[in-house]
Design a protein around this motif. Structure first.
Motif, PDB file in Angstrom:
ATOM      1  N   GLU A 100       0.835  -1.194   0.000  1.00  0.00           N
ATOM      2  CA  GLU A 100       0.000   0.000   0.000  1.00  0.00           C
ATOM      3  C   GLU A 100       0.875   1.251   0.000  1.00  0.00           C
ATOM      4  OE1 GLU A 100      -3.407   0.426  -0.066  1.00  0.00           O
ATOM      5  OE2 GLU A 100      -3.434  -1.709  -0.563  1.00  0.00           O
ATOM      6  N   PRO A 101       0.459   2.313  -0.673  1.00  0.00           N
ATOM      7  CA  PRO A 101       1.205   3.581  -0.582  1.00  0.00           C
ATOM      8  C   PRO A 101       1.045   4.189   0.802  1.00  0.00           C
ATOM      9  CG  PRO A 101      -0.829   3.891  -1.803  1.00  0.00           C
ATOM     10  CD  PRO A 101      -0.711   2.414  -1.555  1.00  0.00           C
ATOM     11  N   TYR A 102       1.954   5.081   1.153  1.00  0.00           N
ATOM     12  CA  TYR A 102       1.803   5.814   2.402  1.00  0.00           C
ATOM     13  C   TYR A 102       0.601   6.752   2.300  1.00  0.00           C
ATOM     14  CZ  TYR A 102       6.412   4.291   3.975  1.00  0.00           C
ATOM     15  OH  TYR A 102       7.485   3.539   4.378  1.00  0.00           O
ATOM     16  N   SER A 143       3.128  10.665   4.157  1.00  0.00           N
ATOM     17  CA  SER A 143       4.011  11.084   3.059  1.00  0.00           C
ATOM     18  C   SER A 143       4.364  12.569   3.158  1.00  0.00           C
ATOM     19  CB  SER A 143       3.358  10.780   1.710  1.00  0.00           C
ATOM     20  OG  SER A 143       2.157  11.512   1.548  1.00  0.00           O
ATOM     21  N   ASN A 144       3.404  13.401   3.562  1.00  0.00           N
ATOM     22  CA  ASN A 144       3.697  14.833   3.709  1.00  0.00           C
ATOM     23  C   ASN A 144       4.718  15.068   4.819  1.00  0.00           C
ATOM     24  OD1 ASN A 144       1.966  15.556   1.647  1.00  0.00           O
ATOM     25  ND2 ASN A 144       0.260  16.054   3.001  1.00  0.00           N
ATOM     26  N   GLN A 145       4.575  14.324   5.935  1.00  0.00           N
ATOM     27  CA  GLN A 145       5.543  14.472   7.028  1.00  0.00           C
ATOM     28  C   GLN A 145       6.929  13.986   6.605  1.00  0.00           C
ATOM     29  OE1 GLN A 145       4.086  13.491  11.210  1.00  0.00           O
ATOM     30  NE2 GLN A 145       2.450  12.587   9.979  1.00  0.00           N
ATOM     31  N   ASP A 148      -1.478   8.227  10.937  1.00  0.00           N
ATOM     32  CA  ASP A 148      -2.752   8.952  10.913  1.00  0.00           C
ATOM     33  C   ASP A 148      -3.452   8.948  12.262  1.00  0.00           C
ATOM     34  OD1 ASP A 148      -1.968   8.814   8.290  1.00  0.00           O
ATOM     35  OD2 ASP A 148      -3.991   8.555   7.506  1.00  0.00           O
ATOM     36  N   ASP A 149      -3.269   7.884  13.047  1.00  0.00           N
ATOM     37  CA  ASP A 149      -3.931   7.795  14.345  1.00  0.00           C
ATOM     38  C   ASP A 149      -3.119   8.423  15.468  1.00  0.00           C
ATOM     39  OD1 ASP A 149      -1.868   6.022  14.487  1.00  0.00           O
ATOM     40  OD2 ASP A 149      -3.083   4.247  14.941  1.00  0.00           O
ATOM     41  N   SER A 178       9.311   1.547   4.670  1.00  0.00           N
ATOM     42  CA  SER A 178       9.564   0.684   3.523  1.00  0.00           C
ATOM     43  C   SER A 178       9.873   1.562   2.322  1.00  0.00           C
ATOM     44  CB  SER A 178       8.345  -0.203   3.234  1.00  0.00           C
ATOM     45  OG  SER A 178       8.499  -0.896   2.015  1.00  0.00           O
ATOM     46  N   GLY A 179      11.073   1.400   1.776  1.00  0.00           N
ATOM     47  CA  GLY A 179      11.460   2.217   0.633  1.00  0.00           C
ATOM     48  C   GLY A 179      10.575   1.995  -0.575  1.00  0.00           C
ATOM     49  N   ALA A 180      10.105   0.744  -0.771  1.00  0.00           N
ATOM     50  CA  ALA A 180       9.261   0.448  -1.926  1.00  0.00           C
ATOM     51  C   ALA A 180       7.957   1.225  -1.881  1.00  0.00           C
ATOM     52  CB  ALA A 180       8.988  -1.049  -1.994  1.00  0.00           C
ATOM     53  N   ARG A 181       7.484   1.568  -0.673  1.00  0.00           N
ATOM     54  CA  ARG A 181       6.221   2.286  -0.552  1.00  0.00           C
ATOM     55  C   ARG A 181       6.344   3.752  -0.964  1.00  0.00           C
ATOM     56  NH1 ARG A 181       3.428   1.041   5.098  1.00  0.00           N
ATOM     57  NH2 ARG A 181       1.709   2.129   4.055  1.00  0.00           N
ATOM     58  N   LEU A 182       7.573   4.273  -1.039  1.00  0.00           N
ATOM     59  CA  LEU A 182       7.745   5.640  -1.553  1.00  0.00           C
ATOM     60  C   LEU A 182       7.296   5.697  -3.006  1.00  0.00           C
ATOM     61  CD1 LEU A 182      11.266   6.547  -0.119  1.00  0.00           C
ATOM     62  CD2 LEU A 182       9.032   7.079   0.861  1.00  0.00           C
ATOM     63  N   ARG A 183       7.739   4.714  -3.782  1.00  0.00           N
ATOM     64  CA  ARG A 183       7.341   4.685  -5.181  1.00  0.00           C
ATOM     65  C   ARG A 183       5.842   4.455  -5.316  1.00  0.00           C
ATOM     66  NH1 ARG A 183       8.756   0.388  -9.975  1.00  0.00           N
ATOM     67  NH2 ARG A 183       8.902   1.891 -11.664  1.00  0.00           N
ATOM     68  N   LYS A 184       5.286   3.596  -4.452  1.00  0.00           N
ATOM     69  CA  LYS A 184       3.846   3.370  -4.467  1.00  0.00           C
ATOM     70  C   LYS A 184       3.088   4.676  -4.235  1.00  0.00           C
ATOM     71  CE  LYS A 184       3.184  -1.198  -4.756  1.00  0.00           C
ATOM     72  NZ  LYS A 184       2.170  -1.896  -5.542  1.00  0.00           N
ATOM     73  N   THR A 185       3.622   5.503  -3.327  1.00  0.00           N
ATOM     74  CA  THR A 185       2.969   6.774  -2.999  1.00  0.00           C
ATOM     75  C   THR A 185       2.962   7.708  -4.202  1.00  0.00           C
ATOM     76  OG1 THR A 185       3.716   6.525  -0.703  1.00  0.00           O
ATOM     77  CG2 THR A 185       2.985   8.715  -1.394  1.00  0.00           C
TER      78      THR A 185
END
Length: 538
Positions: A109-111, A116-118, A319-320, A328-335
């Motif tokens: 899943e993407p961030y 991602s903004n933080q 978020d909570d 996870s570095g891979a999730r940066l690209r997902k984002t």
């Protein structure tokens, strides 16, 4: 097997394993040991890779061990590419596929936007801090070289120049309260600085994370018009395609090109020193001060734990409100992919820039984070379909006067004359019509409740009113639609503009007299018309 590996595979290691991050070299080592155990347990004489059989490869292809068999297949493909006469034809056919077992992995899943903004903000701050620290440190080094001549200054300059002092000299500096590590890091990038640069880049471009970690110093190509190509090597792309490029914005440190240029400048002294000794690390981008080992100025070995520590030091919260820990570095690209998918409106052919549409759909579009966007797209399509069958509210001049006196009824709702005054007087105008209720749109709404639909959506909205006053803008838009026929295929033009064209030509314009339409067309050439700029310019 060891002899064949030394003869055929060892010369390929520097190229085959260059920058390999996922899977790691240890996975390759493990699968080759597994293959050795398999062939040694067979009731036949194994004389090397030339006697390898498909059954030996299949014995290493275990369920839920996809990355393991992928390592073996990639290595054998590289060997076969370099030595096409070595492997048997049956083995070559087996190398065309990786695993016999179906893969049921769930896409990452993407961030979330909050996380991602933080991450982007904290990484940008760390990049700016590294820039200021290094520029300040280099200025201080110049001052020491200009003004200093005593032995503490000489020792400090040796540290700044990347030399590891013997323990005796380090002990001499202790009474002077000089922090050797801080001094050594004052003029060069450090490991956490490189992590910040890579995270900032990862949230601005679509490159795989492991490719960002292995960027080379000459990665910037073809700068032009505020854009530049970043060239990278994709190890997961198989043996056929290795070098790829991504066109990105180029400017300040808020752009990918600017970040790479700043990293090149900050790592420049280390690169010059390594190049002078023909060190292979000089070809890479992420160079700086490394606390242990020799030389002290060299390429950073950036692993998962290093990035996790850097991300946790940013103080990012989920978020909570809980601490953010699972980096996870891979999730940066997902984002980035998810943001581009939304920007492209879900059109896979525009979105799948470095994938086939099928791969883009499976790995980047079919994620839980985009489920709400898909639901909204379906709802918007349904609304547009219903809107195409809707009869628009069109008021001729006489009907307009009557509505102001007696009011009118629309979609089960009654509007009094006073309620119609804002819409019919021009204060509630949109580009193509007037709006009866801008804050209760039946189409797409923004977070504040206002209508956020495109300007042409008014043609299919039950809140829209079309009067003689808006005819020039409508005809201007119609002319622009007609001009698009010359640059689009029939199917593309119909999909993009067919409904709008039919609404105007078959329902709106026929309700007005020829005199009104001719007068409106004569005003289309006026310099000021309330239409979008790209339409006004043609």
């Amino acid at each position: 097997m060891a002899t064949d590996l030394a003869r055929y595979f060892a010369p390929l290691l520097s190229h085959h394993f260059a920058g390999l991050a996922t899977p790691t070299v240890k996975q390759h080592e493990h699968v080759w040991r597994l293959l050795a155990r398999v062939v040694s347990g067979r009731d036949r004489r194994f004389v090397g890779l030339s006697s390898l059989e498909t059954a030996d490869i299949d014995a290493c292809d275990l369920p839920r061990r996809y990355s393991q068999i992928r390592c073996l297949i990639d290595d054998l493909r590289a060997i076969d590419e370099a030595h096409p006469e070595l492997l048997a034809s049956a083995v070559k056919r087996r190398l065309k596929k990786i695993s016999r077992h179906a893969q049921t992995s769930t896409p990452r899943e993407p961030y979330t936007e909050c996380v991602s903004n933080q991450l982007r903000s904290r990484a940008d701050e760390a990049v700016a801090a590294a820039r200021d620290r290094i520029f300040s440190g280099r200025k201080r080094a110049v001052e020491l070289r200009t003004n200093g001549c005593d032995w503490p200054t000489a020792l400090q300059l040796r540290i700044i120049d990347g030399e590891r002092l013997p323990q005796s000299d380090r002990d001499r500096l202790r009474p002077h309260s000089i922090d050797i590590r801080t001094l050594a890091e004052s003029t060069l990038l450090r490991t956490h600085d490189a992590c910040a640069f890579i995270i900032a880049l990862g949230l601005r471009c679509e490159m795989p994370f492991e490719c960002l970690r292995t960027l080379r110093a000459d990665c910037l190509k073809n700068p032009s018009g505020g854009f530049v190509d970043i060239e990278y090597r994709k190890s997961r792309g198989g043996t056929a395609v290795r070098i790829k490029r991504e066109r990105v914005r180029d400017g300040g440190i808020s752009t990918p090109g600017g970040l790479v240029r700043l990293a090149l400048e900050l790592s420049g002294p280390a690169r010059e020193r390594l190049a002078s000794s023909d060190h292979p690390d000089a070809a890479y981008l992420w160079l700086g001060y490394v606390q242990s080992g020799h030389p002290s100025w060299r390429r950073f070995r950036l692993d998962y734990n290093t990035f996790s520590l850097a991300a946790r030091s940013y103080g990012v919260t989920a978020d909570d409100g809980s601490p953010f820990e699972q980096f996870s570095g891979a999730r940066l690209r997902k984002t980035v992919k998810a943001a581009n998918y939304r920007r492209k409106g879900g059109h896979l052919r525009s979105f799948a820039t470095d994938h086939t549409p099928r791969a883009a759909s499976k790995h980047y579009a079919s994620v839980e984070a985009l489920a709400e966007d898909h639901a909204k797209a379906v709802e918007a399509a349904q609304e547009r379909l219903l809107g195409s069958a809707m009869t628009p509210l069109i008021l001729s001049p006489s009907e307009e006067e009557e509505a102001l006196l007696n009011g009118l009824e629309r979609q089960g709702r009654t509007f009094t004359g006073s309620e119609l005054v804002p819409a019919l007087s021009g204060s509630e105008d949109t580009f193509l019509g007037a709006c009866l209720d801008f804050w209760h749109s039946p189409l797409v709404t923004a977070e504040d409740g206002s209508c956020s639909s495109g300007f042409s959506s008014c043609l299919h909205c039950r809140n829209a009113v079309f009067t003689r006053r808006k005819l020039p803008a409508i005809i201007c838009y119609l002319d622009w639609i007609e001009d698009r026929r010359s640059i689009l295929s029939i199917s593309s033009w119909t999909a993009a503009h067919g409904l709008d064209h039919a609404r105007i030509t078959k329902q709106i314009l026929p309700r007005f007299s020829e005199k009104d339409v001719a007068h409106a067309r004569s005003r289309v050439t006026e310099s000021v018309l309330p239409v979008p700029l790209h339409i006004a310019r043609g």
